[in-house]
Write an enzyme that holds these catalytic residues in place. Sequence first.
Site: not given
Length: 698
Positions: A491, A634
């Site tokens: 991304e 994460e």
Amino acid sequence: MFIQFQSHINRLLFFKVMRLVVMLALLANNAISQQIKKDLWTINAIDTANYTPAYLGNGIVGLRSQKSGLSAERVIVNGLYDRSNLGDYVRLINNYNPVNIKIVFNDKKELEFGAKVKNWKQTMKLKEAVLETSYTYGTQIGVKTQMLALRNIPMAAMMIYEFEALEDIEFTVQNAITIPDRSKNQGIYKANLNYGMYSLSTTIKEKIPVMSAAFPTETGNDCVSGANTFFFNGHVPQLNYTKLNNLSQQLAFTVKLKKGEKYSFCMLSAFTHSKFTSDPYNDVVRICSRDYNLGYKHLLENHKAAWAKLWESDIEIEGDDEAQIDTRLALYSLYSSIAKGFELSIPPTGLAETGWGGHIFWDAELWMYPPLLVMQPTFAASMVDFRFNTLAQAKKRAAQFGYQGAMYPWESDLEGNECTPISYKLDMNEHHVTADIAIAAWNYYKVTKDKLWLKQKGFPLIKDIAEFWVSRVGKDENGNYHIKNVVGPDEYFEDVDDDAFTNGVVKVVLDAAVKSAKLLNESINPQWQEVFNKIVVLKHKDGHTLQNAQYTGQRIKQADVNLLAFPLDFITDKSQILKDLQYYEPKIDPNGPSMSYSVLATSYARLGQVDKAYQLFRKAYQPNRKAPFGLISEKPGKSATVFCTGYGGMLQTIIFGFAGMKIGENGLYQKKANLPLHWEKLTLKMSGQEDIVCGPSK
């Protein structure tokens, strides 16, 4: 001569004694080893520094723990989204927490976690999905509690409390329920606080105390409802109900103990909402009364039995205790985040947090779904059924943007609406999620061979997704097809052309569409095969696969090209796989999402480079572990914990990398196991199937 003979006898006795000592030591070590194996189901915490809450869930209710063990830090309820203060951003319900007990002593001082707490310990029991807390509080009381999200009643959580008097003592137990202010809402549902003693039946005199609450969502279109009831061991104390204000109510009772006496009780918390029932006000009371007459120990035993059934599907690792417990923690986190019968999927952090709003991403299909398809196919079915149930909305979304077929949102709510914040552009062009969903459907058929499911659900999904892609591609003057203006898994690069993963996954989808149509004797759109044959996947002049048409070697957020080798099996040439691994690994941002390294680890394991695979396997999760339970986040730094996406990647390395499992046209099979050299044995235990046992690599 006699002296020499005696010396010989002494030596023989010495060696016999030494051999006995060695044998006893081996037996002792074996006993210790067996004890360690038993302990590989538990995680003990004795240090409260840098405390990250434990996670307990059952697929509908998720709990985050507190150090005190008296209450939940937060409760998250699945199945319904509500607006947050950000306006356009929706989140799973997380603003209602009845799992809330306070202890107030006679001097009006409340039990507060701090300097008075001694001998604190929390134990996370993965096998039973129970968090136990114990400590002494000053010279006054000893505290023991158990917290669990009931697996046998997925809309309920349970707390068990035991207090031991260290001196003569009197204290009050308070349970308050507070609801958010919805007084300005205009809708069919109204806020309601209630307390009553409810009869179990017309023949049983005993009544159960239930304090319930209901309130509308911010839109007023839905209703959230919850209730608490209590189980007492023996004498039922006098219960004092107080409506504190229009938004809060309290139930309290007083306990008097002599030194050495103990007192215990249980609180059951129930949850429901208008997406589950048309009668949330009353159904929550019904949940409280289920099997109440059988006692809370009955509920506890059924909860444990339900988890025992889940653990019939387990991964056993011999020779690496750390990897064993981390693997079970990964399975536990996924199992805790989904339930049968609701056709729901899993958000990136399960039901532990509302990171990313609890929305459904590609994380579900590409990362969490594959290990569940192997270990718990019914959970995998729920995840793909969720996408089938939102197919109609995906078709409307495609039409809205001028495409054919079905276009799924980047961040989905439970109706299939786009929930990405409008300030975050990726929802407009990160379209590969639509292809990932079709791959999940095709893999479900390949593993289960359920042709009726393929006809009724799988093929409609795959077909409409294929139709989207043939309307999304563009054709150049040479007859080749391109996908322009997209965002791939990396991304950091927006609005690129011919992203490698996107184009590759589209080819896999179109191939699946053709094959599934042939299986069912359905008509085949000739464009599926044409685009499959002519869509480009770019290569650099140096030989590595090019991430996208604009890529020139910059740092990348996460794996993109390397996904073509695994999990897609699109690139199968070993030299090409290795070239791509060596080129892109150094370019991955070390502060990016953790699961990239699990993808690389899986491919290296399949190539037989076990040392490299194990190094990356550890790198995929160990830097992200958070004290005291080792739940992963994460990213290595501060970020959302219980990262189910990362756990899915970690499990895929074990199943599809080290164990050598593959999903082929004829189903799930084992190609070649390549275990880390110090792993003595790896066993995949899948309920109802023969164990897959892998020995050490040679």
